[in-house]
Motif scaffolding. Structure first.
Motif, short mmCIF file in Angstrom:
data_model
loop_
_atom_site.label_atom_id
_atom_site.label_comp_id
_atom_site.label_asym_id
_atom_site.label_seq_id
_atom_site.Cartn_x
_atom_site.Cartn_y
_atom_site.Cartn_z
N MET A 157 5.01 2.84 5.76
CA MET A 157 3.82 2.01 5.83
C MET A 157 4.20 0.60 5.37
N ALA A 158 3.81 -0.37 6.14
CA ALA A 158 4.11 -1.77 5.82
C ALA A 158 3.40 -2.17 4.53
N PRO A 159 3.99 -3.11 3.76
CA PRO A 159 3.37 -3.51 2.49
C PRO A 159 1.92 -3.96 2.62
N ALA A 160 1.60 -4.73 3.66
CA ALA A 160 0.22 -5.19 3.84
C ALA A 160 -0.72 -4.02 4.12
N THR A 161 -0.26 -3.09 4.93
CA THR A 161 -1.07 -1.90 5.24
C THR A 161 -1.24 -1.05 4.00
N TYR A 162 -0.18 -0.92 3.19
CA TYR A 162 -0.25 -0.15 1.95
C TYR A 162 -1.29 -0.75 1.02
N THR A 163 -1.31 -2.07 0.91
CA THR A 163 -2.29 -2.75 0.06
C THR A 163 -3.70 -2.48 0.57
N GLN A 164 -3.89 -2.55 1.89
CA GLN A 164 -5.20 -2.26 2.47
C GLN A 164 -5.59 -0.81 2.23
N PHE A 165 -4.62 0.10 2.30
CA PHE A 165 -4.86 1.51 2.06
C PHE A 165 -5.34 1.74 0.62
N ILE A 166 -4.67 1.14 -0.34
CA ILE A 166 -5.06 1.28 -1.74
C ILE A 166 -6.46 0.71 -1.95
N ARG A 167 -6.75 -0.43 -1.33
CA ARG A 167 -8.08 -1.03 -1.41
C ARG A 167 -9.13 -0.09 -0.82
N PHE A 168 -8.82 0.53 0.31
CA PHE A 168 -9.72 1.50 0.94
C PHE A 168 -10.01 2.66 -0.02
N LEU A 169 -8.96 3.19 -0.65
CA LEU A 169 -9.15 4.29 -1.59
C LEU A 169 -10.08 3.89 -2.73
#
Length: 63
Positions: free
Chosen positions: A1-13
């Motif tokens: 998972m790309a760093p930007a996507t990972y950050t968005q994923f954590i924000r979603f959680l």
């Protein structure tokens, strides 16, 4: 998972599923010791429900 996507994923959680930062941090620590998908680790440790797990995988499919 790309760093930007990972950050968005954590924000979603945190924002959409209301999973606490300490719960996410604990799952990440466990993932380092026993590699696996973060959503499954969250579920295995009782940090999310099956409904939330479904929402996570739906989000990941569209990310």
């Amino acid at each position: 998972m790309a760093p930007a996507t990972y950050t968005q994923f954590i924000r979603f959680l945190q924002e959409d599923l209301a999973i606490s930062a300490p719960s996410i941090a604990m799952a990440i620590r466990h993932r380092e010791q026993d590699p696996g998908p973060l959503p499954m680790i969250l579920w295995q440790y009782g940090l999310i429900t099956l409904e939330q797990l479904d929402k996570i995988y739906d989000w990941l499919e569209t990310a």
